[in-house]
Design a protein around this motif. Sequence first.
Motif, mmCIF file in Angstrom:
data_model
loop_
_atom_site.group_PDB
_atom_site.id
_atom_site.type_symbol
_atom_site.label_atom_id
_atom_site.label_comp_id
_atom_site.label_asym_id
_atom_site.label_seq_id
_atom_site.Cartn_x
_atom_site.Cartn_y
_atom_site.Cartn_z
ATOM 1 N N VAL A 177 -0.874 9.016 -6.885
ATOM 2 C CA VAL A 177 -1.476 9.299 -8.182
ATOM 3 C C VAL A 177 -1.959 10.745 -8.239
ATOM 4 N N LEU A 178 -2.589 11.214 -7.168
ATOM 5 C CA LEU A 178 -3.143 12.565 -7.170
ATOM 6 C C LEU A 178 -2.063 13.645 -7.223
ATOM 7 N N ILE A 179 -0.896 13.387 -6.645
ATOM 8 C CA ILE A 179 0.167 14.392 -6.671
ATOM 9 C C ILE A 179 1.091 14.200 -7.862
ATOM 10 N N GLY A 180 0.787 13.221 -8.731
ATOM 11 C CA GLY A 180 1.522 13.038 -9.972
ATOM 12 C C GLY A 180 2.794 12.247 -9.865
ATOM 13 N N GLU A 181 3.031 11.531 -8.769
ATOM 14 C CA GLU A 181 4.239 10.737 -8.628
ATOM 15 C C GLU A 181 4.103 9.344 -9.224
ATOM 16 N N ALA A 182 2.897 8.925 -9.539
ATOM 17 C CA ALA A 182 2.691 7.600 -10.119
ATOM 18 C C ALA A 182 1.501 7.650 -11.058
ATOM 19 N N ASP A 183 1.514 6.744 -12.038
ATOM 20 C CA ASP A 183 0.399 6.641 -12.967
ATOM 21 C C ASP A 183 -0.655 5.703 -12.396
ATOM 22 N N ILE A 184 -1.901 5.942 -12.745
ATOM 23 C CA ILE A 184 -2.992 5.130 -12.208
ATOM 24 C C ILE A 184 -2.849 3.668 -12.562
ATOM 25 N N ALA A 198 -7.150 -16.922 -5.327
ATOM 26 C CA ALA A 198 -6.592 -16.148 -4.226
ATOM 27 C C ALA A 198 -6.256 -14.750 -4.679
ATOM 28 N N ARG A 199 -6.076 -13.903 -3.704
ATOM 29 C CA ARG A 199 -5.760 -12.523 -4.011
ATOM 30 C C ARG A 199 -4.280 -12.382 -4.360
ATOM 31 N N GLY A 200 -3.937 -11.515 -5.282
ATOM 32 C CA GLY A 200 -2.559 -11.276 -5.655
ATOM 33 C C GLY A 200 -2.038 -10.035 -4.982
ATOM 34 N N ARG A 201 -0.747 -9.833 -5.086
ATOM 35 C CA ARG A 201 -0.159 -8.650 -4.496
ATOM 36 C C ARG A 201 0.963 -8.183 -5.400
ATOM 37 N N GLY A 202 0.928 -6.944 -5.800
ATOM 38 C CA GLY A 202 1.970 -6.409 -6.651
ATOM 39 C C GLY A 202 2.448 -5.086 -6.120
ATOM 40 N N THR A 203 3.731 -4.850 -6.170
ATOM 41 C CA THR A 203 4.285 -3.581 -5.725
ATOM 42 C C THR A 203 4.404 -2.673 -6.921
ATOM 43 N N ALA A 204 3.824 -1.502 -6.817
ATOM 44 C CA ALA A 204 3.834 -0.575 -7.930
ATOM 45 C C ALA A 204 5.094 0.265 -7.902
ATOM 46 N N THR A 205 5.624 0.593 -9.094
ATOM 47 C CA THR A 205 6.805 1.445 -9.221
ATOM 48 C C THR A 205 6.379 2.765 -9.816
ATOM 49 N N PRO A 206 6.740 3.881 -9.213
ATOM 50 C CA PRO A 206 6.329 5.172 -9.765
ATOM 51 C C PRO A 206 6.796 5.329 -11.198
ATOM 52 N N ALA A 207 5.905 5.791 -12.055
ATOM 53 C CA ALA A 207 6.220 5.957 -13.462
ATOM 54 C C ALA A 207 6.473 7.419 -13.763
ATOM 55 N N LYS A 208 7.161 7.662 -14.860
ATOM 56 C CA LYS A 208 7.420 9.030 -15.277
ATOM 57 C C LYS A 208 6.166 9.624 -15.885
ATOM 58 N N THR A 209 6.148 10.947 -15.975
ATOM 59 C CA THR A 209 5.006 11.639 -16.553
ATOM 60 C C THR A 209 4.846 11.252 -18.011
ATOM 61 N N PRO A 221 -4.803 1.233 -3.395
ATOM 62 C CA PRO A 221 -4.569 1.541 -1.983
ATOM 63 C C PRO A 221 -4.527 3.042 -1.737
ATOM 64 N N ALA A 222 -4.380 3.400 -0.476
ATOM 65 C CA ALA A 222 -4.369 4.815 -0.121
ATOM 66 C C ALA A 222 -3.038 5.477 -0.411
ATOM 67 N N GLY A 223 -1.938 4.713 -0.340
ATOM 68 C CA GLY A 223 -0.630 5.330 -0.487
ATOM 69 C C GLY A 223 -0.175 5.951 0.817
ATOM 70 N N ARG A 224 0.766 6.882 0.695
ATOM 71 C CA ARG A 224 1.282 7.548 1.897
ATOM 72 C C ARG A 224 0.220 8.477 2.487
ATOM 73 N N GLY A 267 0.777 -1.224 0.000
ATOM 74 C CA GLY A 267 0.000 0.000 0.000
ATOM 75 C C GLY A 267 0.807 1.271 0.000
ATOM 76 N N ARG A 268 2.124 1.189 -0.266
ATOM 77 C CA ARG A 268 2.939 2.396 -0.238
ATOM 78 C C ARG A 268 2.636 3.321 -1.414
ATOM 79 N N ILE A 269 2.258 2.736 -2.545
ATOM 80 C CA ILE A 269 1.912 3.528 -3.722
ATOM 81 C C ILE A 269 0.419 3.358 -3.961
ATOM 82 N N GLY A 270 -0.282 4.485 -4.058
ATOM 83 C CA GLY A 270 -1.721 4.390 -4.215
ATOM 84 C C GLY A 270 -2.346 5.707 -4.603
ATOM 85 N N LEU A 271 -3.457 6.029 -3.988
ATOM 86 C CA LEU A 271 -4.253 7.176 -4.387
ATOM 87 C C LEU A 271 -3.491 8.487 -4.218
#
Length: 565
Positions: free
Chosen positions: A319-326, A537-548, A342-345, A312-316
């Motif tokens: 995305v809203l502040i532009g550090e990651a793509d949806i 079962a549920r999966g889990r993936g860690t998102a990596t911040p993407a460039k603009t 997830p909520a993110g930070r 849940g480190r990367i999430g909403l």
Amino acid sequence: MELTDLVRILRRRWIPIVAAGVVGVGAAAGVSALQAPSYASTTQVFVSTQTGETSNDLAQSNAYTLSRVLTYSELASSERVLADVVADLGLDVDVRDLARRVTATPVPETTIIEITATSGDPQRAADIANATATSLADVVDEIEGTSTQASPVRLTTVEAARPPESASSPSWPLNMLLGGLAALVLATGFVVLRDLLDTRIRSPHDVELATHHPVIGTIAFDERAGDRPLVVHDAPHDFRAEAYRSLRTNLLFVEVEGGQRTFVVTSSVAGEGKTTATANLAIALAQSGETVLLIDADLRKPKVADTLAIEGRIGLTTVLIGEADIDDAVQDWGGTGLFVLPAGRVPPNPSELLGSRAMESLLRGLEDEFDWILIDAPPLLPVTDAAVLGTRTAGAIVVAASGKTTRGQLDGALTRLGTVDVSIAGILLTMLPTSTAHAYAYAYGYGYGPGAPADDDGDGARTDSAAHDDRVGERSALARGSDRVERDASSSAARAAVPGDVPADGTPDDEPVADEGAAAAAPEVVAPEPADEPTPARGRGTATPAKTRTRRAPRPKRERPSRDR
């Protein structure tokens, strides 16, 4: 209060009322056992008047006698009469004390007086009654007579007092009956008053008293909910899982403008089971064959990531502040058709982020991709986040916990939503006691209910806890495999060629999506699955911040992931 309300209270509180009645009967029996037995003996005295021989004399004599009977009855317990009784019997009691133990009562429509004496000794009671009758006759002769003429009134004992065979008091049956009735009345009054003063919501009927909005679902309390919060996935045959499927069905018939299926799920205060209910409802909707996005918008105390066991480190917020793509932030939950954002930070300004234009634009874009969007929002009374989000959705689902939420809290929460013109989809009542009829709605005929097995593995040999441990192990293995796939795909195959993504002119798409690239690089890399094909079962993936980057418009409808067995 109406009669139906009284009946409802009595049906719900009949156990303490009956218990109070039993206690009252027992207390009356104890008091009766502690009381000393008392015996009563009665004698009858006939009052007559000497008359002449004519009929006129007889009539006058009869009227005179009747008028005197009441006077002589009062005279029987006087000090002048009882003083002779004490002297004749040699009683060691005061005259006033003896007067309280002697009563004289005229028999209606007659000239007979009944004199009753009580004592702890049956023989003494008979002696006092007879002595009182004799003393009364002597006193009447003295009062009614003169020095030259005898008294025209004569008192004659027609039935002497005899020692009683049984005690007159205490009366065990009467005392126990009165004690039980008194206890029942007091207990009934107490529980009715308590229910009238108790404003906590305990049933759908209480919700109807607090608001005109409908109850779209009831979830029973389960003491094992902490061990298996995702009951729809972990125990699909459990009665609570069936309640969530019923909620899903009811939600399908909620009228929304323009067919929009975006709902914010909130509550009045914290601790009402809001996040658990949202996650289970999202899983139930995904199991119906539609794509569902669960957004954790509780940016103050996010819990969706922990509940679903995802990163849940990367999430909403990112995305809203532009550090990651949806596309990088949304995670596929085990290929079930459920996607999670997830909520993110935790940000310093959650209300401003949720009320921003970026949030509104994000929701409008996601509505084109998913059939359903559920937003887990903070409680309404402490903060305004849920009300802000509600203005950007089709409506709000308000969660109320049975036995915890008060009518005032629920009314206050609904008032806040009404102030900003948020449509109320309905009330979801959670933690309903299993003793109520609503909690047992699925217990009859279909094998559901608090006493029914939580899951059925077919062979009947495995316990619920063992099956739950197997599912947890399966989800952990799949989560580790998904992490490896995401990392390998993002590093080496982010721009892998996919036949479906190549345009007609042969030029690859200039904007690859992280999850699509991962799927192209390793479409079938999943954790080993048991041979009996358990629930996905549920999966889990860690998102990596993407460039603009430039986003495609319009976005294609999100499809359910396919998994080959």
